[in-house]
Design a protein around this motif. Structure first.
Motif: not given
Length: 350
Positions: A83-104
């Motif tokens: 669902g909607t991730p907590p704000e504290q997880k933003r950095n990790e989600l941005e890192r994963r998106a960068k690895l997969t070439g996706q925008s976030t």
């Protein structure tokens, strides 16, 4: 990322918590699947398969093949979506998106087309899915704790911090490899909140970790001093500087007080083969012979397994399995497993 080096720590300090098994050992079990990890694996670990419109079909076709593999081994999967991730997880989600070439974007503005497609495919395959209010790992753990499922299938160790008793890793490995079961209750004789504090010291998605603090030292600190508050009073601040504005209390709360999702009635139905073909082949432009061929093998496998069960039943060999059978060690493996941080990156369509 999950919990940094938790799997390595369990392997070295609590080896009894790990069992190496075959996928057939989970026959008859209900398993919650951390869908975000499955899709992440297919996006990063296998060659991209694009259709005529340039759409990457690897996650969708990977989900199709993997789900059939579960079903033909008589495993009942329940796919859990974030669902909607907590704000504290933003950095990790941005890192994963960068690895997969996706925008976030944070928070996500809408459900992606890929997620819509995956849900539609699962419906056609007759497999239930659940939308989590927050992190999918938290709802997976909730399903285990409430007895809705027997275990969680994921490469991330977060589900243990959220309270899952049994985690299945590499469940989708190829036939010549074993699958790893990790049982939380036999890891260490520490209460759940102390285990959460250990996971935070090791490093998690919700806050920074103390630089230079190794996993064995973190375990000793928690076993001896019980809490993070007491543990940090007994470390060398010169070699292990505590981060400024360290938000470990937020991380503890997120693990310990995760939002409880509403769990619908879980129902499995026969796959709608023609519907699957219409969706994957006619709408998404996957080769029809590939889909039809896999469905034919699926039907033959079910037919053979049904015949085996009938023969065993007539011979009086059938028996009711228990959780001890589910977690029994069937074979050992000498080679050490790769660390958790690299395993979720390198996991392949297996």
């Amino acid at each position: 990322m999950g919990i940094t080096k938790l799997s390595d720590l369990i392997r070295s300090e609590a080896p009894r918590a790990i069992a190496y098994k075959d996928i057939s050992d989970y026959s008859g079990k209900t398993v919650a699947v951390d869908t975000s990890i499955v899709l992440y694996q297919f996006r990063t670990a296998i060659p991209k398969i694009h259709n005529r419109n340039g759409v990457n079909l690897s996650p969708l076709t990977g989900l199709f093949f993997r789900t059939l593999r579960f079903l033909e081994h008589d495993i009942k999967p329940v796919f859990v979506f974030d669902g909607t991730p907590p704000e504290q997880k933003r950095n990790e989600l941005e890192r994963r998106a960068k690895l997969t070439g996706q925008s976030t974007s944070y928070p996500p503005s809408s459900v992606s087309t890929q997620i819509h497609d995956c849900r539609e495919l699962l419906q056609l395959m007759g497999v239930p899915y659940i939308q989590a209010p927050g992190d999918g790992e938290a709802l997976c753990a909730q399903l285990v704790k409430t007895g809705k499922v027997d275990a969680v299938a994921s490469e991330d160790m977060d589900t243990m911090a959220f309270g899952s008793d049994l985690l299945l890793r590499q469940l989708n490995a190829s036939k010549d490899r074993s699958h790893v079961s990790v049982s939380a209750p036999v890891c260490w004789a520490v209460p759940s909140l102390q285990f959460v504090d250990l996971c935070i010291l090791l490093g998690c998605d919700y806050c920074d970790k103390i630089p230079g603090l190794g996993p064995k030292r973190a375990l000793v600190l928690i076993q001896k001093h019980k809490t993070i508050e007491e543990a940090v009073l007994h470390i060398n601040r010169q070699t292990h500087p505590v981060p400024l504005n360290w938000r470990y209390r937020d991380a503890r709360r997120l693990f310990s007080e995760a939002p409880q999702g509403t769990v619908p009635e879980l129902v499995w139905n026969e796959p709608d083969e023609q519907g699957i073909v219409n969706f994957l082949c006619h709408r998404k432009h996957v080769k029809e012979e590939r889909v039809r061929g896999r469905m034919e093998r699926f039907r033959q496998t079910l037919k053979e397994r049904r015949k085996e069960r009938e023969e065993m039943s007539s011979a009086g060999e059938g028996k009711q399995t228990s959780i001890k059978d589910f977690f029994r060690v069937t074979r050992k493996r000498e080679a050490p497993e790769v660390s958790e941080s690299s395993s979720s990156k390198r996991a392949k369509c297996q």
